[in-house]
Design a protein around this motif. Structure first.
Motif, PDB file in Angstrom:
ATOM      1  N   PHE A 431       9.621 -17.571  10.396  1.00 50.68           N
ATOM      2  CA  PHE A 431      10.439 -16.745   9.523  1.00 50.68           C
ATOM      3  C   PHE A 431       9.676 -16.386   8.249  1.00 50.68           C
ATOM      4  CE2 PHE A 431      13.726 -18.298  12.289  1.00 50.68           C
ATOM      5  CZ  PHE A 431      14.695 -17.300  12.287  1.00 50.68           C
ATOM      6  N   GLN A 432       8.697 -17.205   7.867  1.00 47.56           N
ATOM      7  CA  GLN A 432       7.922 -16.930   6.658  1.00 47.56           C
ATOM      8  C   GLN A 432       6.954 -15.763   6.839  1.00 47.56           C
ATOM      9  OE1 GLN A 432       6.508 -20.385   4.357  1.00 47.56           O
ATOM     10  NE2 GLN A 432       7.715 -21.679   5.715  1.00 47.56           N
ATOM     11  N   ALA A 433       6.795 -15.275   8.080  1.00 42.33           N
ATOM     12  CA  ALA A 433       5.961 -14.101   8.310  1.00 42.33           C
ATOM     13  C   ALA A 433       6.683 -12.812   7.933  1.00 42.33           C
ATOM     14  CB  ALA A 433       5.521 -14.049   9.772  1.00 42.33           C
ATOM     15  N   ILE A 434       8.000 -12.882   7.760  1.00 40.73           N
ATOM     16  CA  ILE A 434       8.760 -11.672   7.416  1.00 40.73           C
ATOM     17  C   ILE A 434       8.318 -11.127   6.070  1.00 40.73           C
ATOM     18  CG2 ILE A 434      11.060 -10.753   6.949  1.00 40.73           C
ATOM     19  CD1 ILE A 434      12.185 -12.842   8.876  1.00 40.73           C
ATOM     20  N   ASN A 435       8.089 -12.011   5.099  1.00 44.20           N
ATOM     21  CA  ASN A 435       7.716 -11.570   3.746  1.00 44.20           C
ATOM     22  C   ASN A 435       6.445 -10.725   3.737  1.00 44.20           C
ATOM     23  OD1 ASN A 435       5.843 -12.596   1.221  1.00 44.20           O
ATOM     24  ND2 ASN A 435       7.880 -11.974   0.569  1.00 44.20           N
ATOM     25  N   PRO A 436       5.309 -11.203   4.271  1.00 45.55           N
ATOM     26  CA  PRO A 436       4.117 -10.343   4.233  1.00 45.55           C
ATOM     27  C   PRO A 436       4.254  -9.087   5.081  1.00 45.55           C
ATOM     28  CG  PRO A 436       3.691 -12.343   5.504  1.00 45.55           C
ATOM     29  CD  PRO A 436       4.991 -12.543   4.804  1.00 45.55           C
ATOM     30  N   LEU A 437       5.018  -9.156   6.183  1.00 44.81           N
ATOM     31  CA  LEU A 437       5.231  -7.962   6.995  1.00 44.81           C
ATOM     32  C   LEU A 437       5.932  -6.875   6.185  1.00 44.81           C
ATOM     33  CD1 LEU A 437       5.286  -6.446   9.731  1.00 44.81           C
ATOM     34  CD2 LEU A 437       7.472  -7.574  10.187  1.00 44.81           C
ATOM     35  N   ILE A 438       6.998  -7.257   5.459  1.00 47.41           N
ATOM     36  CA  ILE A 438       7.744  -6.286   4.660  1.00 47.41           C
ATOM     37  C   ILE A 438       6.915  -5.806   3.477  1.00 47.41           C
ATOM     38  CG2 ILE A 438       9.850  -5.897   3.327  1.00 47.41           C
ATOM     39  CD1 ILE A 438      10.228  -6.217   6.334  1.00 47.41           C
ATOM     40  N   ILE A 439       6.141  -6.695   2.889  1.00 42.33           N
ATOM     41  CA  ILE A 439       5.300  -6.295   1.759  1.00 42.33           C
ATOM     42  C   ILE A 439       4.295  -5.234   2.197  1.00 42.33           C
ATOM     43  CG2 ILE A 439       3.410  -7.073   0.278  1.00 42.33           C
ATOM     44  CD1 ILE A 439       4.946  -9.530  -0.348  1.00 42.33           C
ATOM     45  N   VAL A 440       3.613  -5.476   3.309  1.00 45.37           N
ATOM     46  CA  VAL A 440       2.629  -4.507   3.784  1.00 45.37           C
ATOM     47  C   VAL A 440       3.303  -3.181   4.129  1.00 45.37           C
ATOM     48  CG1 VAL A 440       1.006  -3.996   5.632  1.00 45.37           C
ATOM     49  CG2 VAL A 440       1.008  -6.252   4.589  1.00 45.37           C
ATOM     50  N   ALA A 441       4.493  -3.250   4.728  1.00 47.02           N
ATOM     51  CA  ALA A 441       5.185  -2.033   5.144  1.00 47.02           C
ATOM     52  C   ALA A 441       5.719  -1.237   3.964  1.00 47.02           C
ATOM     53  CB  ALA A 441       6.327  -2.394   6.092  1.00 47.02           C
ATOM     54  N   LEU A 442       6.203  -1.922   2.924  1.00 52.73           N
ATOM     55  CA  LEU A 442       6.911  -1.229   1.850  1.00 52.73           C
ATOM     56  C   LEU A 442       6.140  -1.144   0.538  1.00 52.73           C
ATOM     57  CD1 LEU A 442      10.581  -2.557   2.260  1.00 52.73           C
ATOM     58  CD2 LEU A 442       9.545  -0.485   3.205  1.00 52.73           C
ATOM     59  N   ALA A 443       5.073  -1.936   0.366  1.00 50.53           N
ATOM     60  CA  ALA A 443       4.362  -1.925  -0.916  1.00 50.53           C
ATOM     61  C   ALA A 443       3.853  -0.534  -1.292  1.00 50.53           C
ATOM     62  CB  ALA A 443       3.211  -2.928  -0.889  1.00 50.53           C
ATOM     63  N   PRO A 444       3.244   0.230  -0.359  1.00 50.31           N
ATOM     64  CA  PRO A 444       2.822   1.590  -0.749  1.00 50.31           C
ATOM     65  C   PRO A 444       3.990   2.454  -1.186  1.00 50.31           C
ATOM     66  CG  PRO A 444       1.733   0.915   1.287  1.00 50.31           C
ATOM     67  CD  PRO A 444       2.810  -0.093   1.014  1.00 50.31           C
ATOM     68  N   THR A 445       5.132   2.316  -0.502  1.00 52.46           N
ATOM     69  CA  THR A 445       6.313   3.099  -0.863  1.00 52.46           C
ATOM     70  C   THR A 445       6.795   2.746  -2.264  1.00 52.46           C
ATOM     71  OG1 THR A 445       6.992   3.219   1.458  1.00 52.46           O
ATOM     72  CG2 THR A 445       8.681   3.635  -0.199  1.00 52.46           C
ATOM     73  N   PHE A 446       6.883   1.440  -2.555  1.00 54.65           N
ATOM     74  CA  PHE A 446       7.341   1.027  -3.880  1.00 54.65           C
ATOM     75  C   PHE A 446       6.337   1.412  -4.959  1.00 54.65           C
ATOM     76  CE2 PHE A 446      10.662  -1.182  -1.811  1.00 54.65           C
ATOM     77  CZ  PHE A 446      11.589  -1.533  -2.780  1.00 54.65           C
ATOM     78  N   SER A 447       5.051   1.343  -4.639  1.00 56.55           N
ATOM     79  CA  SER A 447       4.033   1.745  -5.609  1.00 56.55           C
ATOM     80  C   SER A 447       4.212   3.213  -5.979  1.00 56.55           C
ATOM     81  CB  SER A 447       2.639   1.504  -5.034  1.00 56.55           C
ATOM     82  OG  SER A 447       1.643   1.945  -5.936  1.00 56.55           O
ATOM     83  N   ASN A 448       4.422   4.057  -4.971  1.00 55.51           N
ATOM     84  CA  ASN A 448       4.652   5.483  -5.234  1.00 55.51           C
ATOM     85  C   ASN A 448       5.952   5.701  -6.009  1.00 55.51           C
ATOM     86  OD1 ASN A 448       2.316   6.160  -3.827  1.00 55.51           O
ATOM     87  ND2 ASN A 448       3.388   6.381  -1.876  1.00 55.51           N
ATOM     88  N   LEU A 449       6.974   4.910  -5.670  1.00 56.31           N
ATOM     89  CA  LEU A 449       8.265   5.034  -6.356  1.00 56.31           C
ATOM     90  C   LEU A 449       8.130   4.720  -7.834  1.00 56.31           C
ATOM     91  CD1 LEU A 449      11.374   5.337  -6.384  1.00 56.31           C
ATOM     92  CD2 LEU A 449      11.506   2.908  -5.755  1.00 56.31           C
ATOM     93  N   TRP A 450       7.472   3.588  -8.164  1.00 55.71           N
ATOM     94  CA  TRP A 450       7.318   3.217  -9.570  1.00 55.71           C
ATOM     95  C   TRP A 450       6.453   4.228 -10.306  1.00 55.71           C
ATOM     96  CZ3 TRP A 450      11.120   0.567 -10.744  1.00 55.71           C
ATOM     97  CH2 TRP A 450      11.528  -0.574 -10.059  1.00 55.71           C
ATOM     98  N   ASP A 451       5.418   4.756  -9.622  1.00 57.33           N
ATOM     99  CA  ASP A 451       4.566   5.759 -10.268  1.00 57.33           C
ATOM    100  C   ASP A 451       5.379   6.992 -10.656  1.00 57.33           C
ATOM    101  OD1 ASP A 451       2.329   4.197 -10.131  1.00 57.33           O
ATOM    102  OD2 ASP A 451       1.532   5.134  -8.312  1.00 57.33           O
ATOM    103  N   LYS A 452       6.243   7.450  -9.738  1.00 57.66           N
ATOM    104  CA  LYS A 452       7.048   8.636 -10.018  1.00 57.66           C
ATOM    105  C   LYS A 452       8.058   8.371 -11.130  1.00 57.66           C
ATOM    106  CE  LYS A 452       6.654  10.648  -5.380  1.00 57.66           C
ATOM    107  NZ  LYS A 452       7.367  11.018  -4.125  1.00 57.66           N
ATOM    108  N   LEU A 453       8.695   7.194 -11.070  1.00 59.31           N
ATOM    109  CA  LEU A 453       9.674   6.867 -12.114  1.00 59.31           C
ATOM    110  C   LEU A 453       9.010   6.722 -13.475  1.00 59.31           C
ATOM    111  CD1 LEU A 453      11.958   4.278 -10.267  1.00 59.31           C
ATOM    112  CD2 LEU A 453      12.523   6.640 -10.865  1.00 59.31           C
ATOM    113  N   ASP A 454       7.851   6.033 -13.485  1.00 56.88           N
ATOM    114  CA  ASP A 454       7.196   5.764 -14.766  1.00 56.88           C
ATOM    115  C   ASP A 454       6.559   6.996 -15.376  1.00 56.88           C
ATOM    116  OD1 ASP A 454       7.967   3.158 -14.545  1.00 56.88           O
ATOM    117  OD2 ASP A 454       6.023   2.398 -13.874  1.00 56.88           O
ATOM    118  N   SER A 455       6.303   8.018 -14.557  1.00 60.90           N
ATOM    119  CA  SER A 455       5.715   9.253 -15.094  1.00 60.90           C
ATOM    120  C   SER A 455       6.777  10.273 -15.477  1.00 60.90           C
ATOM    121  CB  SER A 455       4.760   9.867 -14.064  1.00 60.90           C
ATOM    122  OG  SER A 455       5.461  10.207 -12.872  1.00 60.90           O
ATOM    123  N   GLY A 456       8.051   9.954 -15.241  1.00 60.35           N
ATOM    124  CA  GLY A 456       9.135  10.867 -15.565  1.00 60.35           C
ATOM    125  C   GLY A 456      10.059  10.302 -16.617  1.00 60.35           C
TER     126      GLY A 456
END
Length: 592
Positions: A431-456
């Motif tokens: 079950f502890q493998a879920i965390n890195p799986l979700i991080i790899v899948a969603l980290a680029p998305t969240f990075s782009n999200l914060w970039d857009k929010l922080d630049s607006g």
């Protein structure tokens, strides 16, 4: 503290260490080697980055593989009671955050980062092997703590050392390095956890030791690609700067950038000395420990307050009004940091025991097909988020294919289950493998999200991001609280979906909080006390990890359910932090 936040901390440490880290990219010739393995105007990354990527991936494989098994090993193999096992887990994960302070200092002043990484890796491999023997439990944990202190702060700072200041490839390099962290963290519960639970705990720890050994081998053989990065103090090669910024090219002797026989003798001596020191501390604790345990609580409290007071005095001494306000923000956020990680780090403790004892882990064919669909969705989102990356495309495609293979494996097990009517048993550690799986899948998305929010116009401050992460964490514990009540009613076991959902929600909370940490400290702390401020932040993480292991025992005595308490201890402080945010933003003076 897990992978995304660990990367943020490492990037901040790398920036702090850039006295070494301006070596830049270099050219390569037949009888010479570049200082960093890159080239003038080169768009790709130096080969040294992939040496560090592989070494870090194997080290994280080793660490998270052991972490996934530790509490299960203590309760099922050594037969410790739950309270004692969780306390050991909390003490271990807490001390892991303190030893890098000393390891980084020794590397800066005496050893150099390469020798420190080798020493740390060897000591940790010995520690993993020692875990295979029950009688060596505390020696093994001590070796892992000490080895981590040498390894962890130094390999990450070498990533920054491959690039000169202003090199546009640098952020991309840390993204690649971060994928190495999560690659190791993803596969370790799957491989080490399966071997430990299905074969023998010794096999699980042995596979973790093998992973650490492979990482050491890759690092040692690939040091020729590191240029002069990480060499002992005073041995930096003379650089000739050519070409246009931001790239730096330098031609140096190949022999000048490799560790020599004397260096390897030093590694052996320091490794033996570290092992002896760990044994000596454990031996001395046989005499000091009882006296400390017998000391009145108020005496321990006074000593702790005196130590914290001394740190605060050093932080504020000589500060002007603005610096004092910024330091006060660091101190306040350190307190809230404890509340977040105290809850999040239940993942390796009570949540692992919940998976082992109260979760129905036999998954039918339909369930496995749903898991496969989820993994395929993660692979798709990862590829969609990384296809426009300027570099590392071969790596991104390989990781996408790797996740797709995981999905195919789950799909195959689901099909087999439907055809035969047999369920697939999922080991609790996986079950502890879920965390890195979700991080790899969603980290680029969240990075782009914060970039857009922080630049607006919706720019989100550090305290706000932290509060959002804490609220999401509390929501996860709310689900787990009701899942435990509903799922285990009448003596039944809870569906694995409850725990899986909580891991996903907590990881989203971590991704909200991940932009802060040591990066915030480096922005706010005055240069003269930046190291002390970093130490305070790491200390707050250590306290959080220790509390994560001892919290259930304390709450049991007053008959308070742990997951219900964690709902309140996550959301309550988050609301307070949101209320304080306008004041904290004023005190930060636009720096974080």
């Amino acid at each position: 503290m897990t992978n995304q936040s660990a990367l943020t901390n490492e990037m901040a440490l790398a920036k702090e260490a850039d006295g070494e880290g301006a070596s830049g990219a270099g050219t390569s010739g037949t009888s010479t080697t570049s200082s960093t393995g890159g080239g003038e105007g080169q768009k790709g990354h130096p080969r040294g980055l992939y040496t560090l990527f592989g070494a870090e991936a194997w080290e994280r494989f080793s660490y998270y593989g052991m972490r996934a098994l530790l509490v299960l090993y203590l309760t099922q193999k050594i037969k410790l009671d739950r309270e004692h096992a969780l306390e050991i887990y909390g003490l271990y994960t807490g001390l892991v955050y303190l030893t890098p302070l000393l390891g980084g200092y020794l590397a800066d002043k005496i050893l150099g980062r390469r020798k420190a990484v080798l020493i740390g890796g060897i000591v940790m491999a010995i520690g993993q092997l020692a875990l295979m023997s029950e009688s060596l439990l505390f020696l093994a944990l001590g070796l892992l703590i000490a080895g981590n202190g040498f390894f962890k702060p130094n390999i990450s700072t070498m990533v920054g050392g491959l690039y000169r200041e202003g090199d546009t490839r640098r952020d991309g390099a840390f993204t690649i390095f971060y994928m190495g962290i999560n690659l190791g963290a993803l596969w370790s519960p799957i491989i080490c956890g399966t071997l430990g639970e299905k074969v023998a705990f010794a096999a699980g720890f042995g596979s973790a030791a093998l992973g650490m050994t492979l990482g050491l081998a890759q690092f040692a053989m690939g040091q020729k690609h590191l240029g002069d990065t990480g060499l002992p103090p005073g041995r930096e090669t003379k650089k000739e700067i050519v070409g246009e910024p931001p790239y730096r090219s330098s031609v140096v002797s190949a022999k000048a950038i490799l560790l020599g026989s004397r260096d390897y003798i030093d590694v052996v001596i320091w490794t033996a000395g570290t092992c002896a020191l760990v044994w000596g501390v454990l031996f001395a604790w046989n005499f000091v420990g009882p006296a400390w345990g017998a000391a009145p609580g108020f005496v321990k409290g006074l000593l702790g307050l005196a130590a914290i007071g001394a740190v605060f005095f050093q932080l504020f001494r000589g500060s002007n009004a603005q610096e004092a306000q910024q330091i006060l923000v660091i101190i306040i956020l350190c307190a809230f940091n404890i509340f977040f990680w105290m809850g999040f780090e239940q993942a390796g403790g009570t949540m692992t025991l919940f998976a082992a004892e109260q979760t129905e882990r036999n998954i039918g064919g339909i369930g496995m097909i749903l898991i496969a669909a989820f993994v395929f969705a993660c692979a798709y989102n990862f590829r969609r988020s990384t296809k426009s990356e300027a570099s590392g495309q071969a790596l991104w495609l390989s990781l996408t294919a790797m996740f797709a293979l995981l999905g195919l494996a789950a799909l195959g097990m689901g099909g087999y289950g439907l055809a035969t009517g047999q369920a697939t048993n999922i080991p609790a550690s996986q079950f502890q493998a879920i965390n890195p799986l979700i991080i790899v899948a969603l980290a680029p998305t969240f990075s782009n999200l914060w970039d857009k929010l922080d630049s607006g116009k919706y720019r989100t401050s550090t305290p706000t991001k932290m509060a959002i992460g804490m609220i999401i964490l509390g929501f996860g514990f709310l689900i787990l609280f009701f899942g435990q009540k509903i799922g285990t009613a009448n003596g039944a076991k809870a569906s694995a979906a409850w725990l899986g959902a909580v891991y996903i929600i907590h990881t989203i909370g971590e991704l909200c909080l991940s932009p802060i940490g040591l990066s915030m400290v480096t922005k706010l702390a005055p240069p003269r006390v930046s190291s002390l401020a970093m130490g305070l932040w790491l200390f707050s993480s250590a306290v959080a990890n220790y509390l994560a292991g001892t919290l259930e025992s304390m709450l049991t005595k007053v008959q308070v359910p742990i997951y219900g308490f964690l709902v309140v201890s996550s959301i309550g402080p988050a609301i307070l932090l949101l209320a304080l945010t306008p004041l904290l933003k004023k005190w930060m003076h636009g720096k974080a």
